[in-house]
Design an enzyme around this catalytic site. Structure first.
Site, short mmCIF file in Angstrom:
data_model
loop_
_atom_site.label_atom_id
_atom_site.label_comp_id
_atom_site.label_asym_id
_atom_site.label_seq_id
_atom_site.Cartn_x
_atom_site.Cartn_y
_atom_site.Cartn_z
N ASP A 197 -31.49 -36.18 -41.09
CA ASP A 197 -31.69 -35.99 -39.65
C ASP A 197 -32.23 -34.60 -39.39
O ASP A 197 -31.62 -33.60 -39.81
CB ASP A 197 -30.37 -36.16 -38.89
N ASP A 218 -29.39 -40.47 -45.37
CA ASP A 218 -29.75 -40.20 -43.99
C ASP A 218 -30.23 -38.75 -43.94
O ASP A 218 -29.52 -37.86 -44.42
CB ASP A 218 -28.46 -40.35 -43.17
N ARG A 272 -33.11 -46.52 -48.83
CA ARG A 272 -32.43 -46.84 -47.58
C ARG A 272 -33.01 -48.10 -46.97
O ARG A 272 -34.22 -48.26 -46.88
CB ARG A 272 -32.59 -45.70 -46.58
N ARG A 279 -25.12 -46.12 -45.44
CA ARG A 279 -26.49 -45.86 -45.87
C ARG A 279 -26.55 -45.01 -47.13
O ARG A 279 -25.67 -44.20 -47.40
CB ARG A 279 -27.31 -45.24 -44.75
#
Ligand code: ROI
Length: 168
Positions: free
Chosen positions: A97, A95, A83, A92
């Site tokens: 999260d 990711d 990334r 991207r």
């Protein structure tokens, strides 16, 4: 050990493969136990539309890592998957999260938990609904109520072939 939920997303470089590899990597986190991952979903991009569709999923782990240490681990994985920080809300490779860390509310410059976007994002709530029954989300309330309120967004479960790895 604390129960944590992590959202995964990718829309570059064979996103489906990125997510499968990322789920395997989450299995290897230190001081943690991998519990389950949702199916993989395709989703239309939220934000700028001039980017490819995403593949999204949600995973549950148990961990004894502190929140910021877990965040370090997740960010190290994002980097390892290639990334590069580019434009906000841009495409991207991976990711990761941190959505929830037990029932804690975390308000730190590097980390806000519950994750800010959680209630508006079908590509988070729908996969999450596969792997939780009842969940109370700090500040936001009952998970089931969030599901009812979500606005329509384009999301599709990827075909079974794409989801086989996790049944192995
Ligand atoms: N849109 C979708 N569909 N899925 C994502 O994971 C995702 N992640 C993001 C933004 C750019 C907000 N849009 C997204 O970070």
């Amino acid at each position: 050990m604390v129960e944590c939920y992590i959202a995964l997303g990718s829309n570059l470089q064979q996103p489906e493969e990125q997510l499968k590899q990322a789920i395997l990597a989450l299995n290897q986190l230190p001081k943690s136990r991998f519990v389950v991952a949702s199916s993989l979903y395709g989703s239309a991009p939220m934000g700028p539309q001039d980017q490819p569709d995403y593949v999204n999923a949600v995973a549950k782990i148990e961990t004894s890592l502190a929140p910021l240490t877990l965040l370090d681990q997740l960010q190290a994985l994002e980097m390892a998957f290639g990334r590069v920080k580019s434009e906000r809300w841009g495409a991207r490779v991976l990711d990761l999260d941190l959505l929830l860390y037990g029932d804690q509310i975390i308000d730190h410059p590097r980390l806000k938990v519950p994750h800010v976007g959680i209630a508006q994002r079908a590509f988070v709530l729908l996969p999450l609904s596969e792997i939780v029954d009842e969940l109370f989300i700090p500040k936001l309330g009952r998970f089931a109520d969030l599901l009812l309120k979500i606005e329509k967004q384009t999301l599709w479960r990827l075909p079974d072939e794409s989801n086989e790895v996790k049944r192995a």
